[in-house]
Scaffold this active site. Structure first.
Site, mmCIF file in Angstrom:
data_model
loop_
_atom_site.group_PDB
_atom_site.id
_atom_site.type_symbol
_atom_site.label_atom_id
_atom_site.label_comp_id
_atom_site.label_asym_id
_atom_site.label_seq_id
_atom_site.Cartn_x
_atom_site.Cartn_y
_atom_site.Cartn_z
ATOM 1 N N ASP A 1 0.839 -1.196 0.000
ATOM 2 C CA ASP A 1 0.000 0.000 0.000
ATOM 3 C C ASP A 1 0.876 1.249 0.000
ATOM 4 O OD1 ASP A 1 0.976 -0.399 2.570
ATOM 5 O OD2 ASP A 1 -0.972 -0.760 3.477
ATOM 6 N N ASN B 1 -7.258 -2.332 14.589
ATOM 7 C CA ASN B 1 -8.670 -2.511 14.254
ATOM 8 C C ASN B 1 -8.875 -3.683 13.288
ATOM 9 O OD1 ASN B 1 -7.693 -1.517 11.871
ATOM 10 N ND2 ASN B 1 -9.054 0.247 11.729
ATOM 11 N N HIS C 1 -7.175 -4.167 10.490
ATOM 12 C CA HIS C 1 -6.956 -3.896 9.068
ATOM 13 C C HIS C 1 -5.776 -4.687 8.524
ATOM 14 C CE1 HIS C 1 -4.348 -0.134 10.060
ATOM 15 N NE2 HIS C 1 -3.544 -1.016 9.505
ATOM 16 N N GLU D 1 -9.518 -1.302 5.521
ATOM 17 C CA GLU D 1 -10.120 -1.001 6.818
ATOM 18 C C GLU D 1 -11.356 -1.874 7.037
ATOM 19 O OE1 GLU D 1 -8.579 0.749 8.875
ATOM 20 O OE2 GLU D 1 -7.850 2.664 8.098
HETATM 21 C C1 GLP Z 1 -0.288 -0.025 8.615
HETATM 22 C C2 GLP Z 1 0.038 -0.519 7.200
HETATM 23 C C3 GLP Z 1 0.030 -2.011 7.138
HETATM 24 C C4 GLP Z 1 0.707 -2.530 8.385
HETATM 25 C C5 GLP Z 1 -0.182 -2.287 9.561
HETATM 26 C C6 GLP Z 1 0.445 -2.584 10.904
HETATM 27 O O1 GLP Z 1 -1.262 0.960 8.623
HETATM 28 N N1 GLP Z 1 -0.775 0.023 6.155
HETATM 29 O O2 GLP Z 1 0.633 -2.453 5.954
HETATM 30 O O3 GLP Z 1 0.973 -3.889 8.248
HETATM 31 O O4 GLP Z 1 -0.724 -0.985 9.540
HETATM 32 O O5 GLP Z 1 1.451 -1.668 11.173
HETATM 33 P P1 GLP Z 1 2.515 -1.851 12.335
HETATM 34 O O6 GLP Z 1 3.318 -3.046 11.986
HETATM 35 O O7 GLP Z 1 3.325 -0.586 12.312
HETATM 36 O O8 GLP Z 1 1.740 -2.003 13.587
#
Ligand code: GLP
Length: 248
Positions: A63, A125, A127, A132
């Site tokens: 993303d 959440n 995602h 989302e």
């Molecule tokens: C983010 C990214 C995801 C990521 C997730 C968890 O918003 N878009 O690709 O895997 O949330 O992030 P983190 O590993 O920093 O908790």
């Protein structure tokens, strides 16, 4: 599903790095889908320190934010270059980071012949990438609005500046087409999302529950991230840290 619970975040990083190293030794041109959150960072660094030549792999990011100027340090394109492609010695021509339309992302993945192994984080959440809650299980790559909680969680790299409101993300249907999935989570803040994703109903309410639909999934957790799984059936009977047999 192969669920591996390890003591510390460093162990999660080492485990994932070893798994990816084995796959790259078998196929030096492996197509690796890379998550760009904080969770996989230690694994990327462990891989960079390792002895396996990673320069032939192809990288596909999940993303990207919409509307950041090129090269913005908080962009995922900058993250991939700084934390993965650069340290691994992967040339830019072998790197895909979503930008523009979802169709473009789908086309570029198809040109690579699909993703061999997709590394995934999980949002608090539930995602997955930037899908989302409410995202359809068969959604394709597209531009999405980010939830307030995700924008708050992701605020740090923006240093007080506004977090973008939109992103382009692979869809849930897109990332389920990867040949293997590796979901990583560390820390107690992820415990409820992990439990919902692995043991709850497969539902758009928890996009990460989609991993239950994939035939080859490895989940690598530290103990705090696994803490809400107790009593949910998944870990019962485990005699060691490894709960099921490895699939990847
Ligand atoms: C983010 C990214 C995801 C990521 C997730 C968890 O918003 N878009 O690709 O895997 O949330 O992030 P983190 O590993 O920093 O908790």
């Amino acid at each position: 599903m192969d669920v591996v619970v390890l003591d510390r975040p460093e162990d999660v990083a080492d485990h994932v790095a070893a798994l990816i190293s084995r796959l790259v030794e078998r196929d030096p041109r492996l197509v690796i889908g890379v998550a760009t959150g904080g969770t996989p960072l230690p694994a990327y660094r462990a891989l960079a320190r390792g002895s396996v030549d990673l320069s032939g792999v192809r990288l596909v990011a999940l993303d990207e934010y919409v509307g950041l100027p090129p090269g913005h340090p908080a962009s995922y394109a900058a993250y991939v270059e700084r934390e993965i492609a650069g340290p691994w010695g992967v040339p830019a021509a072998q790197v895909v980071v979503p930008q523009g339309s979802g169709d473009d992302v789908e086309r570029r993945i198809a040109e690579l012949g699909g993703v061999d192994v997709q590394l995934l984080g999980i949002g608090r959440n539930g995602h997955l990438a930037f899908n989302e809650p409410g995202s359809a299980m068969d959604s394709r790559a597209r531009v999405v609005a980010l939830s307030e909680s995700t924008r708050q969680d992701n605020a740090a790299p923006f240093g007080g500046a506004a977090v973008p409101t939109h992103a382009v993300t692979q869809g849930i249907g897109t990332l389920l087409e990867a040949r293997g999935l590796v979901l990583l989570a560390t820390g107690v803040a992820k415990a409820d999302a992990v439990a919902a994703a692995l043991t709850g109903p497969v539902s758009p309410d928890c996009p990460a529950s989609a991993v239950q639909r994939h035939p080859r999934v490895t989940v690598v957790l530290d103990r705090p991230a696994a803490s809400a799984l107790a009593g949910r059936g998944l870990l019962e009977g485990a005699s060691s840290q490894r709960v099921h047999h490895p699939q990847l």
